[in-house]
Motif scaffolding. Structure first.
Motif, PDB file in Angstrom:
ATOM      1  N   ASN A 280     130.817  99.385  -1.519  1.00 16.50           N
ATOM      2  CA  ASN A 280     131.909  98.481  -1.187  1.00 16.50           C
ATOM      3  C   ASN A 280     132.539  98.865   0.143  1.00 16.50           C
ATOM      4  N   ILE A 281     132.529 100.146   0.444  1.00 20.19           N
ATOM      5  CA  ILE A 281     133.043 100.624   1.725  1.00 20.19           C
ATOM      6  C   ILE A 281     132.402 101.976   2.035  1.00 20.19           C
ATOM      7  N   VAL A 282     132.167 102.203   3.311  1.00 23.42           N
ATOM      8  CA  VAL A 282     131.629 103.488   3.785  1.00 23.42           C
ATOM      9  C   VAL A 282     132.629 104.036   4.802  1.00 23.42           C
ATOM     10  N   ILE A 283     133.018 105.282   4.613  1.00 17.93           N
ATOM     11  CA  ILE A 283     133.904 105.912   5.584  1.00 17.93           C
ATOM     12  C   ILE A 283     133.245 107.176   6.122  1.00 17.93           C
ATOM     13  N   ASP A 284     133.584 107.489   7.358  1.00 14.59           N
ATOM     14  CA  ASP A 284     133.096 108.711   7.978  1.00 14.59           C
ATOM     15  C   ASP A 284     134.227 109.731   8.004  1.00 14.59           C
ATOM     16  N   ASN A 285     133.916 110.924   7.539  1.00 11.56           N
ATOM     17  CA  ASN A 285     134.895 112.009   7.503  1.00 11.56           C
ATOM     18  C   ASN A 285     134.457 113.072   8.506  1.00 11.56           C
ATOM     19  N   ASN A 286     134.517 112.696   9.772  1.00 14.52           N
ATOM     20  CA  ASN A 286     134.075 113.585  10.844  1.00 14.52           C
ATOM     21  C   ASN A 286     135.174 113.907  11.838  1.00 14.52           C
ATOM     22  N   SER A 287     136.409 113.607  11.473  1.00 14.50           N
ATOM     23  CA  SER A 287     137.492 113.784  12.429  1.00 14.50           C
ATOM     24  C   SER A 287     138.598 114.636  11.824  1.00 14.50           C
ATOM     25  N   ASP A 288     139.812 114.363  12.235  1.00 14.17           N
ATOM     26  CA  ASP A 288     140.950 115.148  11.778  1.00 14.17           C
ATOM     27  C   ASP A 288     141.634 114.512  10.562  1.00 14.17           C
ATOM     28  N   TYR A 289     142.627 115.194  10.067  1.00 10.05           N
ATOM     29  CA  TYR A 289     143.335 114.749   8.867  1.00 10.05           C
ATOM     30  C   TYR A 289     143.975 113.373   9.060  1.00 10.05           C
ATOM     31  N   ASP A 290     144.615 113.154  10.200  1.00  2.00           N
ATOM     32  CA  ASP A 290     145.280 111.872  10.439  1.00  2.00           C
ATOM     33  C   ASP A 290     144.287 110.710  10.416  1.00  2.00           C
ATOM     34  N   SER A 291     143.108 110.920  10.962  1.00  3.93           N
ATOM     35  CA  SER A 291     142.075 109.886  10.934  1.00  3.93           C
ATOM     36  C   SER A 291     141.614 109.619   9.505  1.00  3.93           C
ATOM     37  N   LEU A 292     141.516 110.671   8.710  1.00  6.60           N
ATOM     38  CA  LEU A 292     141.108 110.506   7.324  1.00  6.60           C
ATOM     39  C   LEU A 292     142.162 109.727   6.535  1.00  6.60           C
ATOM     40  N   VAL A 293     143.429 109.949   6.822  1.00  2.00           N
ATOM     41  CA  VAL A 293     144.503 109.191   6.158  1.00  2.00           C
ATOM     42  C   VAL A 293     144.368 107.706   6.482  1.00  2.00           C
ATOM     43  N   ILE A 294     144.099 107.387   7.729  1.00  2.50           N
ATOM     44  CA  ILE A 294     143.904 105.988   8.127  1.00  2.50           C
ATOM     45  C   ILE A 294     142.736 105.381   7.361  1.00  2.50           C
ATOM     46  N   LYS A 295     141.645 106.122   7.266  1.00  2.00           N
ATOM     47  CA  LYS A 295     140.465 105.631   6.549  1.00  2.00           C
ATOM     48  C   LYS A 295     140.746 105.485   5.054  1.00  2.00           C
ATOM     49  N   ALA A 296     141.517 106.396   4.502  1.00  5.74           N
ATOM     50  CA  ALA A 296     141.886 106.299   3.084  1.00  5.74           C
ATOM     51  C   ALA A 296     142.702 105.033   2.837  1.00  5.74           C
ATOM     52  N   ASN A 297     143.567 104.687   3.759  1.00  2.00           N
ATOM     53  CA  ASN A 297     144.327 103.451   3.633  1.00  2.00           C
ATOM     54  C   ASN A 297     143.424 102.227   3.725  1.00  2.00           C
ATOM     55  N   GLU A 298     142.379 102.301   4.540  1.00  2.00           N
ATOM     56  CA  GLU A 298     141.396 101.218   4.599  1.00  2.00           C
ATOM     57  C   GLU A 298     140.698 101.060   3.253  1.00  2.00           C
ATOM     58  N   VAL A 299     140.399 102.184   2.618  1.00  2.00           N
ATOM     59  CA  VAL A 299     139.785 102.134   1.283  1.00  2.00           C
ATOM     60  C   VAL A 299     140.721 101.431   0.307  1.00  2.00           C
ATOM     61  N   LEU A 300     141.998 101.780   0.347  1.00  2.00           N
ATOM     62  CA  LEU A 300     142.965 101.148  -0.552  1.00  2.00           C
ATOM     63  C   LEU A 300     143.062  99.650  -0.305  1.00  2.00           C
ATOM     64  N   ASP A 301     143.053  99.234   0.962  1.00  2.00           N
ATOM     65  CA  ASP A 301     143.084  97.805   1.282  1.00  2.00           C
ATOM     66  C   ASP A 301     141.850  97.097   0.742  1.00  2.00           C
ATOM     67  N   LYS A 302     140.699  97.710   0.954  1.00  2.00           N
ATOM     68  CA  LYS A 302     139.435  97.108   0.489  1.00  2.00           C
ATOM     69  C   LYS A 302     139.408  97.046  -1.041  1.00  2.00           C
ATOM     70  N   PHE A 303     139.924  98.073  -1.685  1.00  2.00           N
ATOM     71  CA  PHE A 303     139.977  98.088  -3.151  1.00  2.00           C
ATOM     72  C   PHE A 303     140.919  97.002  -3.659  1.00  2.00           C
ATOM     73  N   ASP A 304     142.035  96.789  -2.980  1.00  2.00           N
ATOM     74  CA  ASP A 304     142.956  95.730  -3.343  1.00  2.00           C
ATOM     75  C   ASP A 304     142.272  94.363  -3.247  1.00  2.00           C
ATOM     76  N   GLU A 305     141.488  94.152  -2.184  1.00  2.00           N
ATOM     77  CA  GLU A 305     140.715  92.920  -2.036  1.00  2.00           C
ATOM     78  C   GLU A 305     139.706  92.776  -3.174  1.00  2.00           C
ATOM     79  N   PHE A 306     139.067  93.868  -3.545  1.00  2.00           N
ATOM     80  CA  PHE A 306     138.069  93.885  -4.607  1.00  2.00           C
ATOM     81  C   PHE A 306     138.688  93.443  -5.931  1.00  2.00           C
ATOM     82  N   LEU A 307     139.908  93.860  -6.178  1.00  2.00           N
ATOM     83  CA  LEU A 307     140.589  93.522  -7.431  1.00  2.00           C
ATOM     84  C   LEU A 307     141.092  92.080  -7.449  1.00  2.00           C
TER      85      LEU A 307
END
Length: 102
Positions: free
Chosen positions: A74-101
């Motif tokens: 449903n979504i692919v994220i890359d965890n190759n950066s810093d913590y702040d970038s990962l937080v942004i990507k985690a929020n993208e996951v939450l948005d995509k999950f909200d759309e999924f529901l």
């Protein structure tokens, strides 16, 4: 259970709702969860970054590479950066999950 049946744990999860499975390793497991209506997330990280983090695995092990070409996430994220970038990507996951529901 796996000694009795390779799919022992999958069969025991069939029909369950609201579970989180943190790690699937092979395509038939991914397909099983997809058929159950699961939201599948893939997290990628380069070998170099995993090495820096001290997380080294055998990259030739079938359970480490079996889903590299799987395309039903449903979504692919890359965890190759810093913590702040990962937080942004985690929020993208939450948005995509909200759309999924929806």
């Amino acid at each position: 259970g796996r000694a009795q049946d390779n799919d022992y744990w999958l069969k025991n999860l069939a029909g369950m709702n609201k579970i989180i499975v943190p790690d699937i390793r092979v395509e038939h497991e991914a397909n099983f969860f997809k058929s159950q209506g699961a939201f599948l997330i893939r997290v990628n990280s380069s070998f170099e970054n995993r090495f820096k983090r001290g997380i080294i695995v055998n990259n030739d092990d079938p359970t480490e590479i079996a889903l590299d070409n799987y395309d039903k996430w449903n979504i692919v994220i890359d965890n190759n950066s810093d913590y702040d970038s990962l937080v942004i990507k985690a929020n993208e996951v939450l948005d995509k999950f909200d759309e999924f529901l929806s």
